[in-house]
Enzyme design. Structure first.
Site, PDB file in Angstrom:
ATOM      1  CG  HIS A 207      -9.062  14.432 -27.495  1.00 45.12           C
ATOM      2  ND1 HIS A 207      -9.525  13.351 -28.185  1.00 45.12           N
ATOM      3  CD2 HIS A 207      -9.804  14.501 -26.365  1.00 45.12           C
ATOM      4  CE1 HIS A 207     -10.528  12.797 -27.515  1.00 45.12           C
ATOM      5  NE2 HIS A 207     -10.711  13.474 -26.402  1.00 45.12           N
TER       6      HIS A 207
HETATM    7  C1  UD1 Z   1     -13.330  16.740 -23.062  1.00 47.24           C
HETATM    8  C2  UD1 Z   1     -13.656  15.517 -22.207  1.00 47.24           C
HETATM    9  C3  UD1 Z   1     -13.175  14.258 -22.920  1.00 47.24           C
HETATM   10  C4  UD1 Z   1     -13.727  14.189 -24.332  1.00 47.24           C
HETATM   11  C5  UD1 Z   1     -13.361  15.471 -25.071  1.00 47.24           C
HETATM   12  C6  UD1 Z   1     -13.902  15.494 -26.477  1.00 47.24           C
HETATM   13  C7  UD1 Z   1     -13.593  15.833 -19.766  1.00 47.24           C
HETATM   14  C8  UD1 Z   1     -12.814  15.549 -18.547  1.00 47.24           C
HETATM   15  N1  UD1 Z   1     -12.972  15.562 -20.919  1.00 47.24           N
HETATM   16  O1  UD1 Z   1     -11.906  16.826 -23.159  1.00 47.24           O
HETATM   17  O2  UD1 Z   1     -13.623  13.132 -22.212  1.00 47.24           O
HETATM   18  O3  UD1 Z   1     -13.174  13.092 -24.994  1.00 47.24           O
HETATM   19  O4  UD1 Z   1     -13.910  16.569 -24.341  1.00 47.24           O
HETATM   20  O5  UD1 Z   1     -13.514  16.660 -27.131  1.00 47.24           O
HETATM   21  O6  UD1 Z   1     -14.699  16.274 -19.680  1.00 47.24           O
HETATM   22  N2  UD1 Z   1     -11.053  24.164 -25.864  1.00 47.24           N
HETATM   23  C9  UD1 Z   1     -11.271  25.070 -26.867  1.00 47.24           C
HETATM   24  N3  UD1 Z   1     -12.542  25.175 -27.353  1.00 47.24           N
HETATM   25  C10 UD1 Z   1     -13.581  24.457 -26.897  1.00 47.24           C
HETATM   26  C11 UD1 Z   1     -13.340  23.530 -25.861  1.00 47.24           C
HETATM   27  C12 UD1 Z   1     -12.071  23.390 -25.366  1.00 47.24           C
HETATM   28  O7  UD1 Z   1     -10.371  25.758 -27.315  1.00 47.24           O
HETATM   29  O8  UD1 Z   1     -14.720  24.608 -27.392  1.00 47.24           O
HETATM   30  C13 UD1 Z   1      -9.666  23.996 -25.362  1.00 47.24           C
HETATM   31  C14 UD1 Z   1      -9.413  24.819 -24.115  1.00 47.24           C
HETATM   32  O9  UD1 Z   1      -8.107  25.279 -24.159  1.00 47.24           O
HETATM   33  C15 UD1 Z   1      -9.542  23.802 -22.996  1.00 47.24           C
HETATM   34  C16 UD1 Z   1      -9.036  22.525 -23.668  1.00 47.24           C
HETATM   35  O10 UD1 Z   1      -9.446  22.648 -25.027  1.00 47.24           O
HETATM   36  O11 UD1 Z   1      -8.819  24.146 -21.860  1.00 47.24           O
HETATM   37  C17 UD1 Z   1      -9.589  21.273 -23.080  1.00 47.24           C
HETATM   38  O12 UD1 Z   1     -11.023  21.307 -23.033  1.00 47.24           O
HETATM   39  P1  UD1 Z   1     -11.830  20.448 -21.926  1.00 47.24           P
HETATM   40  O13 UD1 Z   1     -13.296  20.562 -22.139  1.00 47.24           O
HETATM   41  O14 UD1 Z   1     -11.309  20.770 -20.577  1.00 47.24           O
HETATM   42  O15 UD1 Z   1     -11.342  18.971 -22.216  1.00 47.24           O
HETATM   43  P2  UD1 Z   1     -11.181  18.162 -23.577  1.00 47.24           P
HETATM   44  O16 UD1 Z   1      -9.747  17.849 -23.762  1.00 47.24           O
HETATM   45  O17 UD1 Z   1     -11.911  18.808 -24.710  1.00 47.24           O
END
Ligand code: UD1
Length: 370
Positions: A207
């Site tokens: 991811h």
């Molecule tokens: C975040 C952390 C990363 C961690 C990961 C574990 C940061 C910078 N990154 O990355 O260090 O390894 O979490 O999962 O904080 N989304 C959903 N549902 C959710 C959450 C996210 O659909 O419940 C999707 C959204 O489209 C979002 C994307 O995932 O834009 C990324 O989510 P985000 O929290 O920005 O970063 P992660 O890639 O999850």
């Protein structure tokens, strides 16, 4: 009485805060604790499922910030958390890990003159293109208590000029949680239900923006993983970010939804216990996550980390982890070595013994006295 706010935001935070909450429960006359969820992760399978699996209390406060760009998400957390700090006036805020919620809450509390503790301090990948590295650096420089997992972290902090009296080598809270739940996870029947035999499949997580946000990189990785999957089924609980990107790039043909079919076998994100169950019986794990490098080291499962670097070098130094980058040939060579060679012999790092959270709470209580 000391008022402490414990912060969680994203999936890897939940298993780190759970043992700290439990350790604090042993001091009801000394500590009043509240749990704050920023809402960085909000899907049932990325958040609520973990509260249930880990037996965590419901958050006292949910900031509900959701997704966004880094600046948007960080700013929203800061705006909402500032209101909480002003209302609750805690004596200490505890942040864990390296996600945006970690950094946002540390900055907010510190600017209000509130003491901050960072659990899992001092990890460094030395790679400033990782958002987590920026979060780690900004958080550590501000914190009053830096709780570390290994000697590398202590050395990193000292070399950055952090005074030694702020650094406490306590061990690894993520491993506290693993040890507590290992027996229950072993008894689950998910592998059976999926038709997987112990030692005859691999697990996969993928991811990181550096792997999934660029089409060529992602395609190269998926191509080689599907090649490996012809020899050894690969089960992939797919992260929402990766799902979004594979759909966008038109790469979902690499995936299948069953063991007998060709390709990488995707399932929805799994809860803590189910995923621990799958990992403990796997032949190997392929990953770009941070925590999984540590969990596989303790479980003694070979781990192939598809990143150019790691902030957790101890898992390679004495554990079962190898860093191979995102180059398909290197990924294939590492997988073949595990498939055809002897099982690597790893050791468990010092103080990864299930008692890290107890040590953290003891430090907090004893420093309060002085
Ligand atoms: C975040 C952390 C990363 C961690 C990961 C574990 C940061 C910078 N990154 O990355 O260090 O390894 O979490 O999962 O904080 N989304 C959903 N549902 C959710 C959450 C996210 O659909 O419940 C999707 C959204 O489209 C979002 C994307 O995932 O834009 C990324 O989510 P985000 O929290 O920005 O970063 P992660 O890639 O999850």
């Amino acid at each position: 009485m000391m008022k402490i706010l414990n912060i969680v935001g994203a999936r890897p935070n939940f298993m780190k805060i759970a043992p700290i909450i439990e350790a604090m429960n042993s001091y009801p006359d000394r500590i009043e604790q509240m749990l704050v969820h920023t809402g960085q992760h909000y899907d049932e399978k990325m958040s609520k499922a973990f509260f249930e699996d880990l037996g965590m209390p419901k958050p006292d406060i949910d900031l509900g910030v959701g997704s966004g760009t880094h600046a948007e998400q960080t700013a929203r957390i800061m705006v909402e958390f500032e209101k909480v700090c002003i209302k609750e006036r805690p004596d200490l805020v505890i942040v864990v890990g390296d996600v945006n919620s970690t950094m946002a809450c540390a900055i907010t509390a510190k600017k209000l003159g509130i003491k901050v503790a960072h659990v899992e301090a001092g990890l460094r990948s030395m790679d400033m293109s990782m958002p987590e590295e920026i979060n780690r650096l900004c958080t550590d420089v501000l914190c009053d208590y830096l709780f570390t997992t290994d000697h590398f972290a202590n050395e990193n902090l000292k070399s950055e000029g952090i005074p030694e009296e702020k650094i406490f080598f306590v061990g690894n809270v993520m491993i506290d949680t693993l040890m507590k739940h290992k027996k229950a996870a072993a008894k689950l029947d998910l592998a059976d239900r999926l038709g997987l035999e112990p030692g005859k499949y691999a697990t996969l997580t993928l991811h990181r923006p550096s792997n999934v946000d660029d089409k060529n990189t992602l395609q190269g990785i998926l191509e080689v993983l599907s090649q490996i999957a012809r020899e050894l089924p690969i089960v992939f609980p797919i992260h929402p970010r990766t799902k979004k990107m594979t759909d966008l790039f038109g790469l979902s043909h690499y995936f299948s939804d069953g063991e007998k079919a060709e390709g990488i076998w995707t399932v929805d994100p799994l809860g803590y216990l189910d995923f621990l169950h799958l990992n403990m019986h796997a032949k190997m794990t392929l990953t770009d996550s941070g925590g999984l490098q540590e969990e596989t080291t303790v479980l003694g499962i070979p781990c192939i980390t598809m990143r150019e670097n790691t902030e957790r070098p101890i898992t390679c130094e004495i554990g079962t982890n190898v860093i191979v980058g995102s180059n398909p040939d290197s990924i294939l060579a590492a997988a073949e070595k595990i498939l055809n060679g002897p099982r690597p012999n790893g050791k468990v790092p010092e103080k990864w013994d299930g008692k890290a959270a107890e040590r953290i709470v003891e430090v907090i209580i004893s420093r309060r006295k002085t």
